[in-house]
Motif scaffolding. Structure first.
Motif, mmCIF file in Angstrom:
data_model
loop_
_atom_site.group_PDB
_atom_site.id
_atom_site.type_symbol
_atom_site.label_atom_id
_atom_site.label_comp_id
_atom_site.label_asym_id
_atom_site.label_seq_id
_atom_site.Cartn_x
_atom_site.Cartn_y
_atom_site.Cartn_z
ATOM 1 N N TYR A 19 -2.868 -6.850 1.355
ATOM 2 C CA TYR A 19 -3.080 -5.578 0.649
ATOM 3 C C TYR A 19 -2.795 -5.736 -0.844
ATOM 4 O O TYR A 19 -3.520 -5.207 -1.693
ATOM 5 N N VAL A 22 -5.807 -7.587 -2.410
ATOM 6 C CA VAL A 22 -7.034 -6.788 -2.474
ATOM 7 C C VAL A 22 -6.884 -5.655 -3.485
ATOM 8 O O VAL A 22 -7.819 -5.360 -4.246
ATOM 9 N N MET A 23 -5.712 -5.017 -3.524
ATOM 10 C CA MET A 23 -5.488 -3.934 -4.493
ATOM 11 C C MET A 23 -5.557 -4.460 -5.924
ATOM 12 O O MET A 23 -6.224 -3.873 -6.784
ATOM 13 N N ALA A 26 -9.032 -5.145 -6.930
ATOM 14 C CA ALA A 26 -9.815 -3.919 -7.121
ATOM 15 C C ALA A 26 -9.587 -3.332 -8.509
ATOM 16 O O ALA A 26 -10.535 -2.908 -9.182
ATOM 17 N N GLY A 190 -6.785 1.236 1.780
ATOM 18 C CA GLY A 190 -8.061 0.684 1.356
ATOM 19 C C GLY A 190 -8.724 -0.148 2.439
ATOM 20 O O GLY A 190 -8.056 -0.675 3.339
ATOM 21 N N TYR A 192 -10.393 -3.205 4.410
ATOM 22 C CA TYR A 192 -10.284 -4.667 4.430
ATOM 23 C C TYR A 192 -11.677 -5.239 4.711
ATOM 24 O O TYR A 192 -11.992 -5.633 5.835
ATOM 25 N N SER A 371 -13.693 3.876 -0.611
ATOM 26 C CA SER A 371 -13.838 2.525 -1.147
ATOM 27 C C SER A 371 -12.644 2.220 -2.048
ATOM 28 O O SER A 371 -11.884 3.110 -2.438
ATOM 29 N N TRP A 372 -12.513 0.947 -2.426
ATOM 30 C CA TRP A 372 -11.455 0.591 -3.369
ATOM 31 C C TRP A 372 -11.709 1.211 -4.741
ATOM 32 O O TRP A 372 -10.763 1.513 -5.474
ATOM 33 N N ILE A 375 -10.089 4.482 -4.543
ATOM 34 C CA ILE A 375 -8.626 4.373 -4.592
ATOM 35 C C ILE A 375 -8.142 4.110 -6.011
ATOM 36 O O ILE A 375 -7.150 4.701 -6.466
#
Length: 393
Positions: A19, A22-23, A26, A190, A192, A371-372, A375
């Motif tokens: 996480y 990926v965050m 983004a 979010g 994956y 979607s990211w 977010i």
């Protein structure tokens, strides 16, 4: 904006590690200047249930090359904390998003929170993204329970704002930590979507699967309800069960004391594939590609990364009717629910999913979640409101 994300390192690789990556990626993809502080050594190794795979590097995702990464802070090495402070001072973030999932790292997070307060110039806004309220295993051990509550409250008092993944989790956090409701905002988990799909026929051949395939994926903990799933599968009529496979794949933390017993007593030993181990990234798409339905029989939940893998893969989902799960799956046509803890009702959902598979074949459901990009926009709004409030005051 300049954003710093604080989360778990890849050494103790987990859902929080993924996480965090990926965050951060983004935010970078949306044009923000991103830095990351990783908590590398989280606890004494002998206390960690997954110690046998720590540091093996069984993952494929990584940070965007433009992201500055400090890797990392160690639970027992204050010198690494000082280096993190220096890194933070150099990056000068406008906001810090810190992930909360366990009290074992709270002393490191508190140190960073205090560093924020002592930085020169405009202080960064500190936002705590709360993946958990209190970990159930920590809650059972009295000294850790006390440390968790004391440390958690101290960290929370040092933050400017908070996010939760669902309204149910938000209300639980408000109640547990006596927070003002306007300070905590729901920001959904979010997606994956970093795992691709493989050729289904080859994936199933590699795993020696035939017929209707049920997948439980993720950490095996008592509150995840894996033993309940096995009980439900045991109640499937033989004429159906012999055209099914149940795959259970994930790291076993040993607190589901019923699981081995129900596995030993199952009449369908040849139809259950039990893989109680950490699943490396390269194996994840094979498991989801091969599955016909994903089952998450949780007894409680503040959110689920596995849910977001299944949805991104378009898989039909069966899960308990917990408020968080219902909220997270709103609008997803592939979801069905059963009363939490009810093995008979779960058995009924499995039979319904099997009947649908017999009639309709393999199903792919449409992803409808946030979607990211959504977010990141939510966080931009949160930080913007914090800055506006500061200027007004």
């Amino acid at each position: 904006m300049r954003i710093c994300v604080v989360g778990s390192s890849k050494k103790f690789f987990s859902g929080i590690s993924a996480y965090t990556i990926v965050m951060a990626n983004a935010f970078a993809e949306q044009g923000h200047k991103v830095s990351v502080i990783l908590l590398q050594n989280l606890v004494p190794l002998f206390l960690y249930p997954g110690r046998n795979r720590v540091g093996k590097g069984e993952y494929t995702i990584d940070f965007h090359p433009d992201i500055e990464v400090y890797n990392g802070m160690d639970w027992n090495a204050p010198a690494s904390w000082v280096e993190a402070h220096r890194f933070l001072s150099e990056q000068k973030p406008d906001a810090i998003i810190m992930h909360w999932w366990t009290s074992s790292v709270v002393h490191m997070q508190l140190f960073l929170a205090m560093c924020c307060r002592r930085m020169n110039g405009t202080k960064p806004k500190l936002i705590l993204e709360m993946h958990e309220v209190v970990d159930t295993l920590e809650e059972k051990i009295f000294p850790i329970r006390v440390y968790s509550k004391v440390g958690g409250k101290a960290l929370i008092s040092a933050c400017d704002g908070y996010t939760a993944h669902s309204e149910e989790a938000r209300q639980a956090i408000i109640k547990t930590y006596k927070l003002a409701g306007e300070k905590i905002v729901v920001v959904p988990h979010g997606p994956y979507n970093m795992y691709g799909t493989l050729d289904r026929k080859l994936a199933r051949e590699e795993m020696n699967l035939n017929g209707f395939t049920i997948l439980y994926f993720g950490m095996i903990r008592q509150y995840k309800g894996v033993s309940l799933l096995v009980k439900a599968f045991n109640n499937i009529p033989p004429e159906l069960a012999h055209n099914m496979h149940l795959v259970i794949a994930g790291e076993n933390w040993g607190d589901d004391t019923e699981l081995l017993q129900v596995l030993d007593n199952t009449p369908y030993k040849d139809r259950i594939i039990f893989k109680p181990e950490f699943i490396p990234d390269e194996t994840v798409p094979k498991l989801f590609t091969a599955a016909d339905v994903v089952v998450l029989p949780y007894l409680r939940s503040c959110g689920s990364g596995v849910l977001n893998i299944a949805v991104a893969q378009g898989k039909p989902l069966i899960t308990a009717d917990l408020d968080t799960m219902v909220e997270c799956l709103e609008g997803y046509g592939g979801a069905s629910f059963f009363p939490a803890g009810d093995a008979d009702a779960l058995c009924d959902r499995l039979r319904e999913a099997y009947d649908s598979w017999v009639v309709n074949g393999v199903q792919i459901c449409r992803f409808t979640g946030v979607s990211w990009m959504d977010i990141v926009k939510k966080y931009e709004d949160i930080i913007g409101k914090m800055n506006k409030h500061q200027h007004v005051n």
